[in-house]
Design an enzyme around this catalytic site. Structure first.
Site, short mmCIF file in Angstrom:
data_model
loop_
_atom_site.label_atom_id
_atom_site.label_comp_id
_atom_site.label_asym_id
_atom_site.label_seq_id
_atom_site.Cartn_x
_atom_site.Cartn_y
_atom_site.Cartn_z
N HIS A 310 0.85 -1.19 0.00
CA HIS A 310 0.00 0.00 0.00
C HIS A 310 0.88 1.23 0.00
O HIS A 310 1.96 1.21 0.60
CB HIS A 310 -0.90 0.01 1.25
CG HIS A 310 -2.05 0.94 1.12
ND1 HIS A 310 -1.95 2.27 1.42
CD2 HIS A 310 -3.32 0.73 0.70
CE1 HIS A 310 -3.13 2.84 1.19
NE2 HIS A 310 -3.96 1.93 0.75
N ASP A 368 -7.86 -5.49 0.21
CA ASP A 368 -8.35 -6.25 -0.93
C ASP A 368 -7.95 -7.72 -0.90
O ASP A 368 -8.42 -8.51 -1.71
CB ASP A 368 -7.85 -5.62 -2.24
CG ASP A 368 -8.58 -4.34 -2.51
OD1 ASP A 368 -9.77 -4.27 -2.20
OD2 ASP A 368 -7.95 -3.40 -3.03
N1 CMC Z 1 3.96 -7.50 -4.84
C1 CMC Z 1 5.30 -7.54 -5.00
N2 CMC Z 1 6.12 -6.48 -4.88
C2 CMC Z 1 5.55 -5.31 -4.57
C3 CMC Z 1 4.15 -5.18 -4.37
C4 CMC Z 1 3.36 -6.34 -4.52
N3 CMC Z 1 2.03 -6.28 -4.35
N4 CMC Z 1 3.85 -3.91 -4.09
C5 CMC Z 1 5.01 -3.25 -4.10
N5 CMC Z 1 6.04 -4.09 -4.39
C6 CMC Z 1 7.47 -3.78 -4.44
C7 CMC Z 1 7.86 -3.07 -5.73
O1 CMC Z 1 8.25 -3.97 -6.73
C8 CMC Z 1 8.99 -2.19 -5.24
O2 CMC Z 1 10.13 -3.02 -5.13
P1 CMC Z 1 11.62 -2.46 -5.50
O3 CMC Z 1 11.87 -1.37 -4.50
O4 CMC Z 1 12.51 -3.63 -5.38
O5 CMC Z 1 11.51 -1.93 -6.90
C9 CMC Z 1 8.58 -1.78 -3.83
O6 CMC Z 1 7.74 -2.85 -3.38
C10 CMC Z 1 7.82 -0.47 -3.78
O7 CMC Z 1 6.72 -0.55 -4.69
P2 CMC Z 1 6.00 0.70 -5.37
O8 CMC Z 1 5.26 0.22 -6.57
O9 CMC Z 1 6.99 1.81 -5.53
O10 CMC Z 1 4.98 1.13 -4.22
P3 CMC Z 1 3.74 2.07 -4.39
O11 CMC Z 1 3.53 2.74 -3.08
O12 CMC Z 1 3.89 2.98 -5.57
O13 CMC Z 1 2.55 1.06 -4.72
C11 CMC Z 1 0.61 -0.25 -4.63
C12 CMC Z 1 1.47 0.79 -3.90
C13 CMC Z 1 -0.65 -0.49 -3.79
C14 CMC Z 1 0.17 0.29 -6.00
C15 CMC Z 1 1.43 -1.55 -4.79
O14 CMC Z 1 1.82 -2.04 -3.52
C16 CMC Z 1 0.68 -2.64 -5.56
O15 CMC Z 1 0.71 -2.63 -6.80
N6 CMC Z 1 0.00 -3.58 -4.85
C17 CMC Z 1 -0.81 -4.59 -5.50
C18 CMC Z 1 -2.15 -3.97 -5.90
C19 CMC Z 1 -3.06 -3.80 -4.71
O16 CMC Z 1 -3.23 -4.70 -3.88
N7 CMC Z 1 -3.69 -2.59 -4.62
C20 CMC Z 1 -4.69 -2.31 -3.58
C21 CMC Z 1 -4.32 -1.14 -2.72
S1 CMC Z 1 -5.39 -1.04 -1.27
C22 CMC Z 1 -6.95 -0.60 -1.86
C23 CMC Z 1 -7.00 0.74 -2.52
O17 CMC Z 1 -6.46 1.72 -2.01
O18 CMC Z 1 -7.68 0.82 -3.58
#
Ligand code: CMC
Length: 434
Positions: A310, A368
Site C-alpha cells: 500500500h 483487498d
Molecule cells: N507485490 C510484489 N512487490 C511489490 C508489491 C506487490 N504487491 N507492491 C510493491 N512491491 C514492491 C515493488 O516492486 C517495489 O520493489 P523495489 O523497491 O525492489 O523496486 C517496492 O515494493 C515499492 O513498490 P511501489 O510500486 O513503488 O509502491 P507504491 O507505493 O507505488 O505502490 C501499490 C502501492 C498499492 C500500487 C502496490 O503495492 C501494488 O501494486 N499492490 C498490488 C495492488 C493492490 O493490492 N492494490 C490495492 C491497494 S489497497 C486498496 C485501494 O487503495 O484501492
C-alpha cells in the site's frame, strides 16, 4: 486556516539565495512545509510525481498513520466503528463530523431510505448498454447521468442543495449498482425495499427475482454492512483526489463522483480485489505457492502479489484484519469454510509475511486481499467487486467534496510540470518535411 503555523520554519537555499518556508501542524500526523509561495519567490516548482510527499489539502475527515496501521474516521478508530456501529452511522459521521444521537440516526436512516428509488426514465437509459458491459462502465455512465435528472440539487454554492445531492448519491448509487448487475445478467430490476436496512436492501436488489420470495441472510447482510464501513473513506487516495480536482472547477457533483468511480476502476486501486481473486484462482493449490512467490520476487517478471502493499500503510492495513474476520464469518455461514481459495490465501499470507523480500519492502496484506473471497462467497461475481467498493466509497467522496466546496480558501486544483519536450522551433511547411 485551521492548522497551526509553527514558530519554526524551513529554509531552502538555491545558488546561495535562501527562502523561508512556513511549517504547519495538524492535530496529529507529520508537519507540512508550506511551499504555496515558493514559485512566486524563487521561480521554481517542486517536483513530486505520484504525490508521495505532497499534502494537497487540509481535511478534518479521515486520519491514517501508515506506519502504525491506524485508520480513523473523524477521530474514531475503524475497529470500533466496524464492530459497534453500522454503515449509515458512519455515513452520518463522515458527512457531519459527529456520531448521531438516536433521533438524528433515525431521521438520517429514514432520509436515505426514502431516496433510494431512481427516476424511472433511468431504466430506459440502461437499455442503451450492451448486455456484456462491465458494471463499472455502466456505473460511470449512470452516476454521471444523475446530473441530468436532479437539477434542484446542483447549485453547489447552496449548502442545503449540497446536502440533498449528498443524500441522493448515498441512497441512489446502490440502486444503480444493483441495476448494473441485473442488467448484465438479464434479470429484471428489483425496486428498493424501504423496510430493510442499507446492506440488506442492497442484497435484495442484487439477488431477488420476481418469481421467488427472497429472504436476506442476516449474517451476510451484517458482514456486507461491515465491508461498506471499512471502505467508506481513506483520505486523499487516487479516486478521492480525482473527485476533489474535478469538483475544484465547480463542476456538477454527480459528474465529480462519476470521475471518482472511473479512477477507482483501475487495478492499482479499487480493481485490486478482482485481481487478487484471479491470482488466488491461478495459484490454485497450496503446493503452487512457492513457485508463485518466486515469480513475484523475480525482477524480470511483472507479477505482483495482488492485495499486498500500500502506498500509505507500511504495516498491516487495519481494514485487512477486519476483512479477514468478516471473511471467516461469511465462509462459515455459506458452508465454504474449507474453501481451497481461503486455504491458499492464508498460506500465501503466512509465507509472504515471513519472507525477507516482503519484510524489507514493508509489504503487508491490504483490504483487498480477503475482500474478493468474501464477496465471492456471498454470491457476487468478480465484476461487481469494484462496484461494491464504489457504493461504500460514495460517502467518503461526497464528504471530501463537500468539505472542499465549503472551504472559503478553496481554489481550482492546477498542478504544474517539469517540461521535457522540444524547445521552441519553427513550423516547417508540409512539402518541405523529410
Ligand atoms: N507485490 C510484489 N512487490 C511489490 C508489491 C506487490 N504487491 N507492491 C510493491 N512491491 C514492491 C515493488 O516492486 C517495489 O520493489 P523495489 O523497491 O525492489 O523496486 C517496492 O515494493 C515499492 O513498490 P511501489 O510500486 O513503488 O509502491 P507504491 O507505493 O507505488 O505502490 C501499490 C502501492 C498499492 C500500487 C502496490 O503495492 C501494488 O501494486 N499492490 C498490488 C495492488 C493492490 O493490492 N492494490 C490495492 C491497494 S489497497 C486498496 C485501494 O487503495 O484501492
Amino acid at each position: 486556516m485551521d492548522a497551526k503555523t509553527n514558530t519554526k520554519s524551513a529554509t531552502l537555499t538555491v545558488d546561495g539565495k535562501s527562502f523561508e518556508l512556513p511549517i504547519h501542524s495538524g492535530t496529529v500526523g507529520p508537519d507540512v512545509i508550506d511551499i504555496g509561495k515558493l514559485y512566486a519567490q524563487s521561480g521554481m516548482f517542486t517536483y513530486d510525481p505520484g504525490f508521495t510527499s505532497t499534502g494537497s489539502c487540509q481535511s478534518k475527515i479521515t486520519y491514517i498513520d501508515g506506519d502504525a496501521g491506524i485508520l480513523e474516521y473523524r477521530g474514531y478508530p475503524i475497529e470500533q466503528l466496524a464492530e459497534k456501529g453500522d454503515f449509515l452511522e458512519t455515513c452520518y459521521l463522515l458527512l457531519y463530523g459527529e456520531l448521531p444521537t438516536k433521533a438524528q440516526k433515525a431521521k438520517f436512516d429514514a432520509l436515505v431510505t426514502n431516496h433510494t428509488m431512481v427516476h424511472d426514465q433511468m431504466s430506459r437509459f440502461f437499455q442503451g448498454f450492451r448486455r456484456d458491459a462491465h458494471p463499472m462502465a455502466v456505473m460511470v455512465a449512470s452516476v454521471g447521468a444523475l446530473a441530468a435528472f436532479y437539477h434542484d440539487s446542483t447549485d453547489i454554492n447552496d449548502p442545503k442543495q449540497r446536502d440533498i445531492a449528498s443524500i441522493r448519491m448515498i441512497a441512489k448509487i446502490p440502486t444503480l449498482a444493483a441495476m448494473a448487475y441485473k442488467y448484465t445478467i438479464g434479470q429484471p430490476f428489483v425496486y428498493p425495499t424501504n423496510s430493510l436496512d442499507f446492506a440488506a436492501n442492497f442484497m435484495k436488489m442484487c439477488f431477488a427475482v420476481p418469481c421467488e420470495e427472497y429472504k436476506v441472510n442476516p449474517v451476510l447482510a451484517k458482514a456486507l454492512d461491515k465491508i461498506f464501513t471499512l471502505h467508506a473513506d481513506h483520505e486523499q487516495n487516487a479516486s478521492t483526489s480525482t473527485v476533489r480536482i474535478a469538483g475544484s472547477s465547480g463542476a456538477n457533483p454527480f459528474a465529480c463522483i462519476a470521475a471518482g468511480i472511473a479512477c477507482l476502476w483501475g487495478p492499482a486501486h479499487g480493481g485490486a480485489n478482482e485481481a487478487a481473486l484471479q491470482m488466488l484462482a491461478e495459484i490454485g493449490t497450496v503446493d503452487k505457492i512457492p513457485e508463485f512467490i518466486a515469480k513475484v520476487k523475480d525482477k524480470n517478471s511483472s507479477v505482483r502479489l495482488m492485495g499486498f502493499g500500500h502506498r500509505v500503510y507500511k504495516n498491516y492495513d487495519p481494514r485487512a484484519k477486519l476483512m479477514q474476520q468478516a471473511c471467516h464469518e461469511v465462509l462459515k455461514e455459506t458452508g465454504h469454510g474449507g474453501d481451497e481459495m481461503l486455504a491458499v490465501a492464508m498460506e500465501l499470507e503466512k509465507i509472504a509475511l515471513s519472507d525477507q523480500y516482503f519484510i524489507d519492502r514493508k509489504l503487508y496484506p491490504n483490504v483487498d486481499f480477503y475482500s474478493g473471497i468474501t464477496l465471492k462467497a456471498m454470491g457476487f461475481p468478480t465484476s461487481m467487486f469494484t462496484v461494491l467498493f464504489a457504493v461504500a466509497r460514495t460517502v467518503g467522496w461526497i464528504s471530501q467534496w463537500s468539505e472542499m466546496i465549503g472551504d472559503p480558501q478553496q481554489k481550482i486544483g492546477r498542478p504544474r510540470q517539469l517540461y521535457t519536450g522540444a524547445a521552441r522551433r519553427d513550423y516547417v511547411d508540409i512539402a518541405k518535411r523529410a
